[in-house]
Design a protein around this motif. Structure first.
Motif, PDB file in Angstrom:
ATOM      1  N   LEU A 253      51.674  29.496  65.314  1.00 16.16           N
ATOM      2  CA  LEU A 253      51.072  29.213  64.016  1.00 16.16           C
ATOM      3  C   LEU A 253      51.970  28.362  63.120  1.00 16.16           C
ATOM      4  O   LEU A 253      51.466  27.545  62.343  1.00 16.16           O
ATOM      5  CB  LEU A 253      50.701  30.524  63.321  1.00 16.16           C
ATOM      6  N   GLN A 254      53.305  28.533  63.228  1.00 11.58           N
ATOM      7  CA  GLN A 254      54.175  27.697  62.388  1.00 11.58           C
ATOM      8  C   GLN A 254      54.070  26.227  62.797  1.00 11.58           C
ATOM      9  O   GLN A 254      54.117  25.328  61.951  1.00 11.58           O
ATOM     10  CB  GLN A 254      55.627  28.193  62.455  1.00 11.58           C
ATOM     11  N   TRP A 255      53.901  25.962  64.092  1.00  6.87           N
ATOM     12  CA  TRP A 255      53.728  24.589  64.552  1.00  6.87           C
ATOM     13  C   TRP A 255      52.333  24.067  64.222  1.00  6.87           C
ATOM     14  O   TRP A 255      52.177  22.941  63.723  1.00  6.87           O
ATOM     15  CB  TRP A 255      53.982  24.494  66.052  1.00  6.87           C
ATOM     16  N   ILE A 256      51.300  24.890  64.454  1.00  2.00           N
ATOM     17  CA  ILE A 256      49.932  24.476  64.173  1.00  2.00           C
ATOM     18  C   ILE A 256      49.764  24.208  62.683  1.00  2.00           C
ATOM     19  O   ILE A 256      49.088  23.243  62.279  1.00  2.00           O
ATOM     20  CB  ILE A 256      48.926  25.543  64.652  1.00  2.00           C
ATOM     21  N   GLY A 257      50.372  25.042  61.843  1.00  2.00           N
ATOM     22  CA  GLY A 257      50.280  24.843  60.398  1.00  2.00           C
ATOM     23  C   GLY A 257      50.877  23.512  59.970  1.00  2.00           C
ATOM     24  O   GLY A 257      50.291  22.787  59.156  1.00  2.00           O
ATOM     25  N   MET A 258      52.051  23.171  60.515  1.00  4.53           N
ATOM     26  CA  MET A 258      52.687  21.902  60.169  1.00  4.53           C
ATOM     27  C   MET A 258      51.895  20.732  60.731  1.00  4.53           C
ATOM     28  O   MET A 258      51.736  19.691  60.071  1.00  4.53           O
ATOM     29  CB  MET A 258      54.123  21.897  60.717  1.00  4.53           C
ATOM     30  N   TYR A 259      51.384  20.883  61.942  1.00  3.67           N
ATOM     31  CA  TYR A 259      50.580  19.821  62.552  1.00  3.67           C
ATOM     32  C   TYR A 259      49.304  19.586  61.750  1.00  3.67           C
ATOM     33  O   TYR A 259      48.883  18.445  61.525  1.00  3.67           O
ATOM     34  CB  TYR A 259      50.256  20.220  63.992  1.00  3.67           C
ATOM     35  N   TRP A 260      48.698  20.667  61.308  1.00  2.00           N
ATOM     36  CA  TRP A 260      47.491  20.582  60.483  1.00  2.00           C
ATOM     37  C   TRP A 260      47.797  19.854  59.172  1.00  2.00           C
ATOM     38  O   TRP A 260      47.018  18.987  58.731  1.00  2.00           O
ATOM     39  CB  TRP A 260      46.973  21.982  60.200  1.00  2.00           C
ATOM     40  N   TYR A 261      48.908  20.212  58.549  1.00  2.00           N
ATOM     41  CA  TYR A 261      49.298  19.554  57.296  1.00  2.00           C
ATOM     42  C   TYR A 261      49.514  18.049  57.507  1.00  2.00           C
ATOM     43  O   TYR A 261      49.088  17.226  56.694  1.00  2.00           O
ATOM     44  CB  TYR A 261      50.575  20.199  56.754  1.00  2.00           C
ATOM     45  N   PHE A 262      50.172  17.700  58.611  1.00  3.57           N
ATOM     46  CA  PHE A 262      50.420  16.286  58.898  1.00  3.57           C
ATOM     47  C   PHE A 262      49.106  15.527  59.061  1.00  3.57           C
ATOM     48  O   PHE A 262      48.942  14.412  58.521  1.00  3.57           O
ATOM     49  CB  PHE A 262      51.255  16.159  60.167  1.00  3.57           C
ATOM     50  N   LEU A 263      48.154  16.111  59.779  1.00  2.00           N
ATOM     51  CA  LEU A 263      46.859  15.434  59.969  1.00  2.00           C
ATOM     52  C   LEU A 263      46.103  15.285  58.660  1.00  2.00           C
ATOM     53  O   LEU A 263      45.444  14.263  58.428  1.00  2.00           O
ATOM     54  CB  LEU A 263      46.008  16.218  60.971  1.00  2.00           C
ATOM     55  N   PHE A 280      60.627  15.307  59.700  1.00  2.00           N
ATOM     56  CA  PHE A 280      61.687  16.260  60.022  1.00  2.00           C
ATOM     57  C   PHE A 280      61.090  17.636  60.338  1.00  2.00           C
ATOM     58  O   PHE A 280      61.464  18.273  61.334  1.00  2.00           O
ATOM     59  CB  PHE A 280      62.682  16.373  58.862  1.00  2.00           C
ATOM     60  N   MET A 281      60.157  18.088  59.495  1.00  4.26           N
ATOM     61  CA  MET A 281      59.528  19.391  59.716  1.00  4.26           C
ATOM     62  C   MET A 281      58.652  19.385  60.961  1.00  4.26           C
ATOM     63  O   MET A 281      58.568  20.391  61.671  1.00  4.26           O
ATOM     64  CB  MET A 281      58.702  19.788  58.491  1.00  4.26           C
ATOM     65  N   LEU A 282      58.005  18.261  61.260  1.00  3.79           N
ATOM     66  CA  LEU A 282      57.224  18.160  62.491  1.00  3.79           C
ATOM     67  C   LEU A 282      58.119  18.346  63.712  1.00  3.79           C
ATOM     68  O   LEU A 282      57.781  19.082  64.640  1.00  3.79           O
ATOM     69  CB  LEU A 282      56.525  16.800  62.565  1.00  3.79           C
ATOM     70  N   SER A 283      59.247  17.660  63.704  1.00  3.21           N
ATOM     71  CA  SER A 283      60.177  17.762  64.833  1.00  3.21           C
ATOM     72  C   SER A 283      60.745  19.174  64.959  1.00  3.21           C
ATOM     73  O   SER A 283      60.833  19.730  66.055  1.00  3.21           O
ATOM     74  CB  SER A 283      61.310  16.748  64.666  1.00  3.21           C
ATOM     75  N   LEU A 284      61.119  19.774  63.823  1.00  2.00           N
ATOM     76  CA  LEU A 284      61.713  21.111  63.838  1.00  2.00           C
ATOM     77  C   LEU A 284      60.718  22.161  64.322  1.00  2.00           C
ATOM     78  O   LEU A 284      61.038  22.977  65.208  1.00  2.00           O
ATOM     79  CB  LEU A 284      62.216  21.461  62.434  1.00  2.00           C
ATOM     80  N   THR A 285      59.506  22.158  63.763  1.00  3.04           N
ATOM     81  CA  THR A 285      58.512  23.159  64.152  1.00  3.04           C
ATOM     82  C   THR A 285      58.041  22.959  65.588  1.00  3.04           C
ATOM     83  O   THR A 285      57.726  23.923  66.284  1.00  3.04           O
ATOM     84  CB  THR A 285      57.304  23.132  63.195  1.00  3.04           C
ATOM     85  N   ASN A 286      57.988  21.702  66.047  1.00  4.04           N
ATOM     86  CA  ASN A 286      57.604  21.455  67.438  1.00  4.04           C
ATOM     87  C   ASN A 286      58.634  22.016  68.407  1.00  4.04           C
ATOM     88  O   ASN A 286      58.286  22.584  69.443  1.00  4.04           O
ATOM     89  CB  ASN A 286      57.421  19.960  67.672  1.00  4.04           C
TER      90      ASN A 286
END
Length: 344
Positions: A253-263, A280-286
């Motif tokens: 969910l932490q990755w999906i949440g950041m990915y969702w925000y990016f989209l 930076f947050m995309l790379s970290l959460t991924n």
């Protein structure tokens, strides 16, 4: 406010933004870019630990342990195929930009999606196994506990995981002057978030709730004195899989949440500082997302006394003398109760 004051504040803001960008880039180079290698090493250690422990005579003939070991095997394959290469080629899209063959592109994307999904689905199967333990031996659900059912259930899990991941090769293709990339971005994003970010965690949490409710009802109906020892061993594996579900759900969910925000914000008019923070947050959460492929051994060691005792007994067998026999006699009792069902 004078013009010189406004100019000074503007310059300070620019310097502050530039400093933050430099700090994040430095953190990315020195810390985040090293995470793929660190996580892969931790995953390899965990896989060896699981392999050693679950192949001990006490555990290797239990369906739950076979599902967990199979998931651990998929975990290390996923880390080796999808994560570790990022350490050697950390540039964004670098691995896919180098692909020029259409079949390789689709196969690479399929592996990127199906392997983590298969690992989570095998975790779901271990939950189903614990849920089946709550039914009486005359129930149809209890058939899932039989060893002869395990290969069939694993095969079905592979088929389901493959079907869930089919959208990835269908929605990616070779893009001229770019390499392997998504050709239907919206459909890909919706499918990815719906299947991996919503459906899978929802199934896991639902099974946790159902299993916990049946175990609670079973404890109320069974005499505490006569079954205390059996419940102790049974519940250790329940606590182990429950913990793995919640930890896995968190990292998903932490990755999906950041990915969702990016989209949702990718077409916004952001400053350079805001884009730097986002990437930076995309790379970290991924990178942290791949912790779902590491957690098994370490959480099992922390939450299950039987797992720790079996692992220690296996290590002691490697020592000369009768030390391991004495340790087993003192600590490893009632080894066949890990699949015990509750009484209805």
């Amino acid at each position: 406010m004078t013009f010189s004051t406004v100019k000074m504040l503007s310059e300070n803001g620019i310097l502050s933004a530039k400093s933050m960008i430099e700090d994040l880039n430095l953190t990315q180079q020195r810390f985040v870019s090293k995470l793929p290698l660190i996580i892969t090493i931790l995953g390899l250690i965990g896989f060896v630990g699981n392999l050693f422990t679950f192949l001990q005579p006490t555990l290797r003939k239990n369906a739950f342990c076979i599902y967990t070991l199979s998931a651990s095997l998929i975990d290390i394959i996923n880390l080796s195929v999808n994560l570790c290469p990022q350490y050697f080629n950390p540039s964004p899209g670098g691995l896919f930009a180098e692909i020029s063959d259409r079949f390789t592109c689709k196969l690479r994307l399929f592996a990127l999606v199906v392997l983590p999904q298969l690992s989570l689905n095998l975790l779901i199967m271990s939950l189903v196994d614990r849920f089946a333990c709550t039914f009486p031996s005359t129930s149809r659900m209890s058939r899932l506990l039989k060893l002869k059912m395990v290969p069939l259930m694993i095969f079905i899990t592979i088929i389901i995981s493959s079907i869930e991941s089919l959208y990835s090769p269908l929605l990616y293709d070779i893009i001229p002057d770019y390499g392997c990339g998504v050709t239907h971005a919206t459909e890909n994003a919706v499918s990815y978030i719906a299947i991996h970010g919503i459906l899978t965690p929802a199934i896991m949490v639902t099974l946790v709730g159902l299993t916990y409710r049946r175990f609670s009802r079973g404890r109320q109906r069974v005499g505490a004195v006569t079954t205390a020892n059996q419940n102790r061993f049974r519940n250790q594996f329940v606590a182990m899989v429950f913990t793995q579900v919640f930890v896995s759900s968190f990292f998903v969910l932490q990755w999906i949440g950041m990915y969702w925000y990016f989209l949702a914000t990718q077409y916004d008019n952001k400053t350079a500082e805001q884009w730097t923070i986002t990437y930076f947050m995309l790379s970290l959460t991924n990178n942290f997302y791949y912790m779902i492929n590491v957690r098994s051994f370490y959480l099992s060691t922390l939450t299950s006394r039987l797992f720790r005792e079996t692992m220690m007994a296996g290590f002691l067998k490697l020592l000369p003398g009768n030390l391991h026999r004495q340790w087993n006699a003192r600590n490893l009792t009632a080894p066949n109760t890990i699949g015990t069902r509750t009484v209805e």
